[in-house]
Design a protein around this motif. Structure first.
Motif, PDB file in Angstrom:
ATOM      1  N   THR A 105       0.833  -1.194   0.000  1.00 47.08           N
ATOM      2  CA  THR A 105       0.000   0.000   0.000  1.00 47.08           C
ATOM      3  C   THR A 105       0.872   1.249   0.000  1.00 47.08           C
ATOM      4  OG1 THR A 105      -1.976  -0.943   1.017  1.00 47.08           O
ATOM      5  CG2 THR A 105      -1.583   1.383   1.394  1.00 47.08           C
ATOM      6  N   PHE A 106       0.578   2.163  -0.901  1.00 46.63           N
ATOM      7  CA  PHE A 106       1.155   3.504  -0.884  1.00 46.63           C
ATOM      8  C   PHE A 106       0.059   4.436  -0.377  1.00 46.63           C
ATOM      9  CE2 PHE A 106       1.814   7.530  -3.422  1.00 46.63           C
ATOM     10  CZ  PHE A 106       2.800   8.028  -2.592  1.00 46.63           C
ATOM     11  N   ASN A 107       0.307   5.053   0.764  1.00 50.11           N
ATOM     12  CA  ASN A 107      -0.741   5.900   1.358  1.00 50.11           C
ATOM     13  C   ASN A 107      -0.333   7.372   1.429  1.00 50.11           C
ATOM     14  OD1 ASN A 107       1.035   5.987   3.524  1.00 50.11           O
ATOM     15  ND2 ASN A 107      -0.487   5.437   5.079  1.00 50.11           N
ATOM     16  N   GLY A 108       0.415   7.814   0.403  1.00 48.34           N
ATOM     17  CA  GLY A 108       0.775   9.230   0.331  1.00 48.34           C
ATOM     18  C   GLY A 108       1.707   9.658   1.437  1.00 48.34           C
TER      19      GLY A 108
ATOM     20  N   GLY B 292      -1.708  -5.195   2.902  1.00 47.66           N
ATOM     21  CA  GLY B 292      -1.909  -5.008   4.336  1.00 47.66           C
ATOM     22  C   GLY B 292      -0.772  -4.277   5.018  1.00 47.66           C
ATOM     23  N   PHE B 293       0.279  -3.939   4.255  1.00 51.23           N
ATOM     24  CA  PHE B 293       1.467  -3.275   4.815  1.00 51.23           C
ATOM     25  C   PHE B 293       1.779  -2.058   3.972  1.00 51.23           C
ATOM     26  CE2 PHE B 293       6.022  -2.736   5.696  1.00 51.23           C
ATOM     27  CZ  PHE B 293       6.067  -2.942   7.069  1.00 51.23           C
ATOM     28  N   VAL B 294       2.071  -0.932   4.625  1.00 51.94           N
ATOM     29  CA  VAL B 294       2.429   0.307   3.929  1.00 51.94           C
ATOM     30  C   VAL B 294       3.943   0.363   3.757  1.00 51.94           C
ATOM     31  CG1 VAL B 294       2.393   2.828   4.006  1.00 51.94           C
ATOM     32  CG2 VAL B 294       0.424   1.522   4.859  1.00 51.94           C
ATOM     33  N   LEU B 295       4.391   0.477   2.500  1.00 52.98           N
ATOM     34  CA  LEU B 295       5.833   0.526   2.235  1.00 52.98           C
ATOM     35  C   LEU B 295       6.074   1.206   0.900  1.00 52.98           C
ATOM     36  CD1 LEU B 295       8.608  -0.534   3.376  1.00 52.98           C
ATOM     37  CD2 LEU B 295       8.366  -2.402   1.719  1.00 52.98           C
ATOM     38  N   GLU B 296       7.042   2.117   0.890  1.00 53.24           N
ATOM     39  CA  GLU B 296       7.428   2.800  -0.346  1.00 53.24           C
ATOM     40  C   GLU B 296       8.821   2.355  -0.770  1.00 53.24           C
ATOM     41  OE1 GLU B 296       7.185   5.890   2.246  1.00 53.24           O
ATOM     42  OE2 GLU B 296       5.137   5.159   2.478  1.00 53.24           O
ATOM     43  N   GLY B 297       9.042   2.298  -2.084  1.00 52.02           N
ATOM     44  CA  GLY B 297      10.340   1.877  -2.599  1.00 52.02           C
ATOM     45  C   GLY B 297      11.478   2.763  -2.150  1.00 52.02           C
ATOM     46  N   GLY B 298      11.211   4.057  -1.962  1.00 51.56           N
ATOM     47  CA  GLY B 298      12.269   4.971  -1.538  1.00 51.56           C
ATOM     48  C   GLY B 298      12.689   4.810  -0.095  1.00 51.56           C
ATOM     49  N   SER B 299      11.949   3.966   0.649  1.00 53.10           N
ATOM     50  CA  SER B 299      12.249   3.820   2.077  1.00 53.10           C
ATOM     51  C   SER B 299      13.203   2.679   2.376  1.00 53.10           C
ATOM     52  CB  SER B 299      10.948   3.612   2.866  1.00 53.10           C
ATOM     53  OG  SER B 299      10.375   2.345   2.582  1.00 53.10           O
ATOM     54  N   ILE B 300      13.544   1.871   1.367  1.00 50.70           N
ATOM     55  CA  ILE B 300      14.457   0.746   1.603  1.00 50.70           C
ATOM     56  C   ILE B 300      15.525   0.690   0.514  1.00 50.70           C
ATOM     57  CG2 ILE B 300      12.824  -0.661   2.911  1.00 50.70           C
ATOM     58  CD1 ILE B 300      12.341  -2.282   0.326  1.00 50.70           C
ATOM     59  N   GLU B 301      16.711   0.248   0.903  1.00 47.33           N
ATOM     60  CA  GLU B 301      17.823  -0.017  -0.018  1.00 47.33           C
ATOM     61  C   GLU B 301      18.258  -1.464   0.176  1.00 47.33           C
ATOM     62  OE1 GLU B 301      20.482   1.854  -2.061  1.00 47.33           O
ATOM     63  OE2 GLU B 301      18.568   2.788  -2.575  1.00 47.33           O
ATOM     64  N   SER B 302      18.493  -2.178  -0.911  1.00 47.67           N
ATOM     65  CA  SER B 302      18.962  -3.561  -0.839  1.00 47.67           C
ATOM     66  C   SER B 302      20.362  -3.674  -1.410  1.00 47.67           C
ATOM     67  CB  SER B 302      18.020  -4.478  -1.622  1.00 47.67           C
ATOM     68  OG  SER B 302      18.548  -5.794  -1.716  1.00 47.67           O
ATOM     69  N   ASP B 303      21.216  -4.478  -0.754  1.00 48.19           N
ATOM     70  CA  ASP B 303      22.534  -4.751  -1.323  1.00 48.19           C
ATOM     71  C   ASP B 303      22.512  -5.975  -2.235  1.00 48.19           C
ATOM     72  OD1 ASP B 303      22.388  -6.900   0.437  1.00 48.19           O
ATOM     73  OD2 ASP B 303      24.330  -6.523   1.384  1.00 48.19           O
ATOM     74  N   GLY B 304      21.364  -6.636  -2.345  1.00 50.51           N
ATOM     75  CA  GLY B 304      21.215  -7.766  -3.246  1.00 50.51           C
ATOM     76  C   GLY B 304      21.654  -9.100  -2.685  1.00 50.51           C
ATOM     77  N   ILE B 305      22.257  -9.087  -1.493  1.00 47.07           N
ATOM     78  CA  ILE B 305      22.765 -10.345  -0.933  1.00 47.07           C
ATOM     79  C   ILE B 305      22.338 -10.552   0.518  1.00 47.07           C
ATOM     80  CG2 ILE B 305      24.740 -10.518  -2.498  1.00 47.07           C
ATOM     81  CD1 ILE B 305      26.489  -9.417  -0.189  1.00 47.07           C
TER      82      ILE B 305
END
Length: 371
Positions: free
Chosen positions: A136-139, A171-184
């Motif tokens: 969910t993106f809730n602004g 059921g969970f609010v999360l934006e792509g800009g809020s997390i960074e992944s190192d891929g491993i």
């Protein structure tokens, strides 16, 4: 997969670089189950959600569309470009002769605004199959309307523009800009954003961390408890402050002016970054990006940041802000971090008028997602 997933260490001997190259391959081979790829993982394309008259850009619409065209041009030279818009015919007229149209795909869809980073799907890889995680993106914590943007991922999959498995995590609010992944196996985030009371108030920090580990199949979540940008609507998205550039390198915003309101908070952020460790137990190589000189409009400081760059195939797109010395310095730093990539500046002075920048208006999709 392993060959492209990481970058060699900087500043080492040829032997050191080769050893690290082999180490990176072995790390990637271990990613047998589903994983959250880093931004430098091979991409099929990038999404832009195009500004139109009913977005917050209406008062400077033609000018900001030119900025989007510049971003679109650089992306489409290298990989596919997905443009989400309620008016594809009008956008085609805007971009013709300026963009590689052979690489452009359109999704006709109603939209509230343009922040693809936060309403776009967060994509996992399971074998060679993409898995589109729809949150969910809730602004950004109920600050702005988001009802239309929150349906874009489902519309793209139903239209078969995005091809892969759909997973409902609404059921969970999360934006792509809020997390960074190192891929491993590591996620980097901020406490201020993920613990915001207007996102997932029913969960505490431990519960949120366990949830992230479970759905993204990661082994650790690194929480930044300090750092912010004045004028930021996102509650300190990580992509405005600190970014993975390889499995062992983090670029971050550094403020050197003790009189600047950000000085103490960003200094504490830097000190905390020094305490973080990779899954191998090693400290990260930290690379400081310059702080953008203060930009004020209508009495409000705008959240300009060089950390909001985008990694695509063979290039890094870096926001600039009409500050030649700082703009050049940030690009030179990123050239050292990404020696095999072209580093290309794009003027994002207009984008920060709506409190975001280059990374915020884009969402990359790994290989095999867009056809």
């Amino acid at each position: 997969m392993g060959i492209l997933a990481g970058l060699p260490r900087l500043g080492g001997s040829e032997k050191d670089l080769q050893l690290n190259f082999e180490f990176t391959i072995s790390e990637q081979v271990e990613m047998r189950g589903p994983f959250l790829p880093a931004e430098w993982y091979p991409q099929s394309g990038v999404q832009l959600t195009w500004p139109h008259i009913h977005t917050d850009w209406t008062y400077i619409l033609s000018e900001v569309q030119e900025c989007f065209i510049q971003i679109a041009s650089e992306i489409s030279q290298r990989e596919l470009l997905l443009i989400v818009t309620p008016e594809p015919d009008a956008v085609k007229v805007q971009i013709e002769n300026k963009v590689n149209m052979e690489n452009v795909r359109f999704l006709k869809c109603p939209t509230n605004d343009t922040w693809a980073r936060d309403h776009g799907a967060i994509t996992m890889i399971d074998g060679n199959r993409p898995v589109f995680m729809d949150f969910t993106f809730n602004g950004w914590g109920l600050k702005f309307a988001s009802d239309l943007d929150n349906q874009i991922t489902r519309n793209a999959i139903q239209a078969k523009i995005l091809q892969g498995k759909y997973e409902n995590h609404l059921g969970f609010v999360l934006e792509g800009g809020s997390i960074e992944s190192d891929g491993i196996g590591t996620i980097l985030t901020t406490s201020k954003c993920l613990l915001s009371p207007n996102r997932n108030p029913q969960l505490n920090k431990v519960e949120i961390e366990e949830y992230l580990k479970s759905i993204f199949h990661v082994q650790q979540v690194l929480w930044l408890d300090h750092g912010y940008l004045a004028g930021d609507d996102t509650d300190s998205h990580i992509d405005t402050l600190a970014r993975f550039c390889s499995t062992d390198t983090i670029a971050y915003v550094k403020c050197t002016d003790p009189e600047d309101e950000h000085y103490e908070s960003l200094l504490k952020m830097e000190e905390q970054l020094k305490t973080f460790r990779t899954l191998k137990g090693e400290p990260y190589k930290l690379v400081a990006l310059p702080m953008v000189d203060e930009i004020v409009e209508n009495g409000e400081r705008l959240p300009a940041t060089y950390a909001n760059f985008l990694i695509i195939k063979d290039a890094v797109l870096v926001p600039t802000y009409n500050q030649p010395e700082n703009d050049k310095k940030s690009q030179n730093i990123l050239k050292k971090i990404f020696p095999s990539h072209a580093v290309i500046g794009i003027n994002c002075r207009l984008l920060i008028k709506q409190h975001g920048s280059l990374h915020c208006v884009t969402m990359q999709y790994p290989q095999n997602c867009i056809k």
